[in-house]
Design a protein around this motif. Sequence first.
Motif, PDB file in Angstrom:
ATOM      1  N   ASP A 134       0.851  -1.191   0.000  1.00 32.96           N
ATOM      2  CA  ASP A 134       0.000   0.000   0.000  1.00 32.96           C
ATOM      3  C   ASP A 134       0.881   1.232   0.000  1.00 32.96           C
ATOM      4  O   ASP A 134       1.945   1.255   0.634  1.00 32.96           O
ATOM      5  N   SER A 135       0.421   2.270  -0.687  1.00 32.52           N
ATOM      6  CA  SER A 135       1.167   3.532  -0.680  1.00 32.52           C
ATOM      7  C   SER A 135       0.211   4.706  -0.818  1.00 32.52           C
ATOM      8  O   SER A 135      -0.912   4.565  -1.302  1.00 32.52           O
ATOM      9  N   ARG A 136       0.675   5.856  -0.345  1.00 25.22           N
ATOM     10  CA  ARG A 136      -0.044   7.108  -0.542  1.00 25.22           C
ATOM     11  C   ARG A 136       0.817   7.965  -1.459  1.00 25.22           C
ATOM     12  O   ARG A 136       2.025   8.113  -1.232  1.00 25.22           O
ATOM     13  N   ILE A 137       0.195   8.514  -2.477  1.00 24.86           N
ATOM     14  CA  ILE A 137       0.904   9.338  -3.449  1.00 24.86           C
ATOM     15  C   ILE A 137       0.307  10.730  -3.401  1.00 24.86           C
ATOM     16  O   ILE A 137      -0.898  10.907  -3.621  1.00 24.86           O
ATOM     17  N   ASP A 138       1.127  11.729  -3.086  1.00 26.84           N
ATOM     18  CA  ASP A 138       0.707  13.125  -3.051  1.00 26.84           C
ATOM     19  C   ASP A 138       1.367  13.838  -4.221  1.00 26.84           C
ATOM     20  O   ASP A 138       2.592  13.804  -4.362  1.00 26.84           O
ATOM     21  N   VAL A 139       0.549  14.477  -5.055  1.00 26.85           N
ATOM     22  CA  VAL A 139       1.030  15.154  -6.267  1.00 26.85           C
ATOM     23  C   VAL A 139       0.968  16.660  -6.038  1.00 26.85           C
ATOM     24  O   VAL A 139      -0.063  17.195  -5.628  1.00 26.85           O
ATOM     25  N   GLN A 142       4.182  23.178  -9.240  1.00 26.63           N
ATOM     26  CA  GLN A 142       5.429  23.932  -9.062  1.00 26.63           C
ATOM     27  C   GLN A 142       5.353  24.962  -7.940  1.00 26.63           C
ATOM     28  O   GLN A 142       6.373  25.437  -7.457  1.00 26.63           O
ATOM     29  N   ARG A 143       4.164  25.299  -7.493  1.00 26.29           N
ATOM     30  CA  ARG A 143       4.002  26.249  -6.384  1.00 26.29           C
ATOM     31  C   ARG A 143       3.880  25.540  -5.038  1.00 26.29           C
ATOM     32  O   ARG A 143       3.635  26.166  -4.026  1.00 26.29           O
ATOM     33  N   GLY A 144       4.019  24.212  -5.043  1.00 20.78           N
ATOM     34  CA  GLY A 144       3.914  23.443  -3.813  1.00 20.78           C
ATOM     35  C   GLY A 144       2.485  23.162  -3.389  1.00 20.78           C
ATOM     36  O   GLY A 144       2.243  22.717  -2.269  1.00 20.78           O
ATOM     37  N   VAL A 145       1.522  23.401  -4.290  1.00 19.71           N
ATOM     38  CA  VAL A 145       0.107  23.142  -3.995  1.00 19.71           C
ATOM     39  C   VAL A 145      -0.170  21.656  -4.208  1.00 19.71           C
ATOM     40  O   VAL A 145       0.181  21.094  -5.259  1.00 19.71           O
ATOM     41  N   LEU A 146      -0.807  21.029  -3.231  1.00 22.09           N
ATOM     42  CA  LEU A 146      -1.226  19.635  -3.360  1.00 22.09           C
ATOM     43  C   LEU A 146      -2.418  19.592  -4.311  1.00 22.09           C
ATOM     44  O   LEU A 146      -3.482  20.119  -3.997  1.00 22.09           O
ATOM     45  N   VAL A 147      -2.215  18.986  -5.488  1.00 19.31           N
ATOM     46  CA  VAL A 147      -3.265  18.986  -6.509  1.00 19.31           C
ATOM     47  C   VAL A 147      -4.030  17.662  -6.568  1.00 19.31           C
ATOM     48  O   VAL A 147      -5.159  17.617  -7.055  1.00 19.31           O
ATOM     49  N   MET A 148      -3.419  16.599  -6.074  1.00 15.41           N
ATOM     50  CA  MET A 148      -4.051  15.282  -6.113  1.00 15.41           C
ATOM     51  C   MET A 148      -3.422  14.418  -5.035  1.00 15.41           C
ATOM     52  O   MET A 148      -2.228  14.533  -4.760  1.00 15.41           O
ATOM     53  N   THR A 149      -4.231  13.582  -4.446  1.00 15.58           N
ATOM     54  CA  THR A 149      -3.707  12.569  -3.544  1.00 15.58           C
ATOM     55  C   THR A 149      -4.431  11.272  -3.846  1.00 15.58           C
ATOM     56  O   THR A 149      -5.613  11.289  -4.181  1.00 15.58           O
ATOM     57  N   TYR A 150      -3.698  10.182  -3.795  1.00 15.70           N
ATOM     58  CA  TYR A 150      -4.348   8.893  -3.995  1.00 15.70           C
ATOM     59  C   TYR A 150      -3.610   7.801  -3.243  1.00 15.70           C
ATOM     60  O   TYR A 150      -2.437   7.945  -2.898  1.00 15.70           O
ATOM     61  N   THR A 151      -4.363   6.767  -2.932  1.00 17.72           N
ATOM     62  CA  THR A 151      -3.761   5.584  -2.331  1.00 17.72           C
ATOM     63  C   THR A 151      -3.825   4.478  -3.363  1.00 17.72           C
ATOM     64  O   THR A 151      -4.779   4.375  -4.136  1.00 17.72           O
ATOM     65  N   ALA A 152      -2.786   3.683  -3.371  1.00 16.28           N
ATOM     66  CA  ALA A 152      -2.698   2.579  -4.321  1.00 16.28           C
ATOM     67  C   ALA A 152      -2.328   1.305  -3.575  1.00 16.28           C
ATOM     68  O   ALA A 152      -1.490   1.333  -2.670  1.00 16.28           O
ATOM     69  N   THR A 153      -2.961   0.224  -3.960  1.00 14.46           N
ATOM     70  CA  THR A 153      -2.625  -1.098  -3.443  1.00 14.46           C
ATOM     71  C   THR A 153      -2.168  -1.916  -4.634  1.00 14.46           C
ATOM     72  O   THR A 153      -2.895  -2.075  -5.615  1.00 14.46           O
ATOM     73  N   ARG A 154      -0.924  -2.385  -4.561  1.00 13.52           N
ATOM     74  CA  ARG A 154      -0.312  -3.087  -5.685  1.00 13.52           C
ATOM     75  C   ARG A 154       0.222  -4.447  -5.229  1.00 13.52           C
ATOM     76  O   ARG A 154       0.605  -4.600  -4.071  1.00 13.52           O
ATOM     77  N   LEU A 155       0.301  -5.357  -6.153  1.00 10.14           N
ATOM     78  CA  LEU A 155       0.972  -6.626  -5.919  1.00 10.14           C
ATOM     79  C   LEU A 155       2.381  -6.493  -6.488  1.00 10.14           C
ATOM     80  O   LEU A 155       2.542  -6.167  -7.671  1.00 10.14           O
ATOM     81  N   LEU A 156       3.382  -6.705  -5.640  1.00  5.92           N
ATOM     82  CA  LEU A 156       4.776  -6.583  -6.062  1.00  5.92           C
ATOM     83  C   LEU A 156       5.507  -7.917  -5.923  1.00  5.92           C
ATOM     84  O   LEU A 156       5.265  -8.675  -4.981  1.00  5.92           O
ATOM     85  N   ALA A 157       6.412  -8.147  -6.848  1.00  2.00           N
ATOM     86  CA  ALA A 157       7.272  -9.313  -6.795  1.00  2.00           C
ATOM     87  C   ALA A 157       8.326  -9.111  -5.705  1.00  2.00           C
ATOM     88  O   ALA A 157       8.577  -7.991  -5.253  1.00  2.00           O
ATOM     89  N   GLY A 158       8.937 -10.185  -5.328  1.00  3.43           N
ATOM     90  CA  GLY A 158      10.019 -10.122  -4.350  1.00  3.43           C
ATOM     91  C   GLY A 158      11.060 -11.168  -4.653  1.00  3.43           C
ATOM     92  O   GLY A 158      10.997 -11.866  -5.661  1.00  3.43           O
TER      93      GLY A 158
END
Length: 160
Positions: A134-139, A142-158
Amino acid sequence: MNTPAQAIDRSLPRLGQGYVWQDLTVGQCLRTFARTVTETDLVNFIGVTGMLEAIFIEDGYEGAAMAGRPVPGALTYALIEGFILQTMIQGTGLAMLELHQKILAPVLVGDTIEAQIEVTGIRPTSKSGRAVVDSRIDVFNQRGVLVMTYTATRLLAGRA
């Protein structure tokens, strides 16, 4: 004198290989490169997706809620995911399992976006060598304004 290799040495590290889940830790933060969104990006994206809404195709659309050339939130998301795929999970990402997204501010043609990723959970699966990450991605722009936030759940190899 060096002679060419007769076969590729598969034991060499691969350039651009993404993280396996064992290389990540909960709370770890990473950031992407920055990318300026261009008119060409907008035109190509709306052309391939069919998002032919007036606010995206007509410069100066009189019914627009803002000045400038807004881009679809899906384009912002796609550009950031491109960075994540190319750098963080290239060759190790197995599946996107879940996504929750909030668009907080507009992105316009000419804006530069970049993201910060925080690993918020890691759960090894019963199948050896895999984990749900799981991860949280904050986008930000250039002015440092948070324009989008999303959480993603991914299956990753190891590593097995």
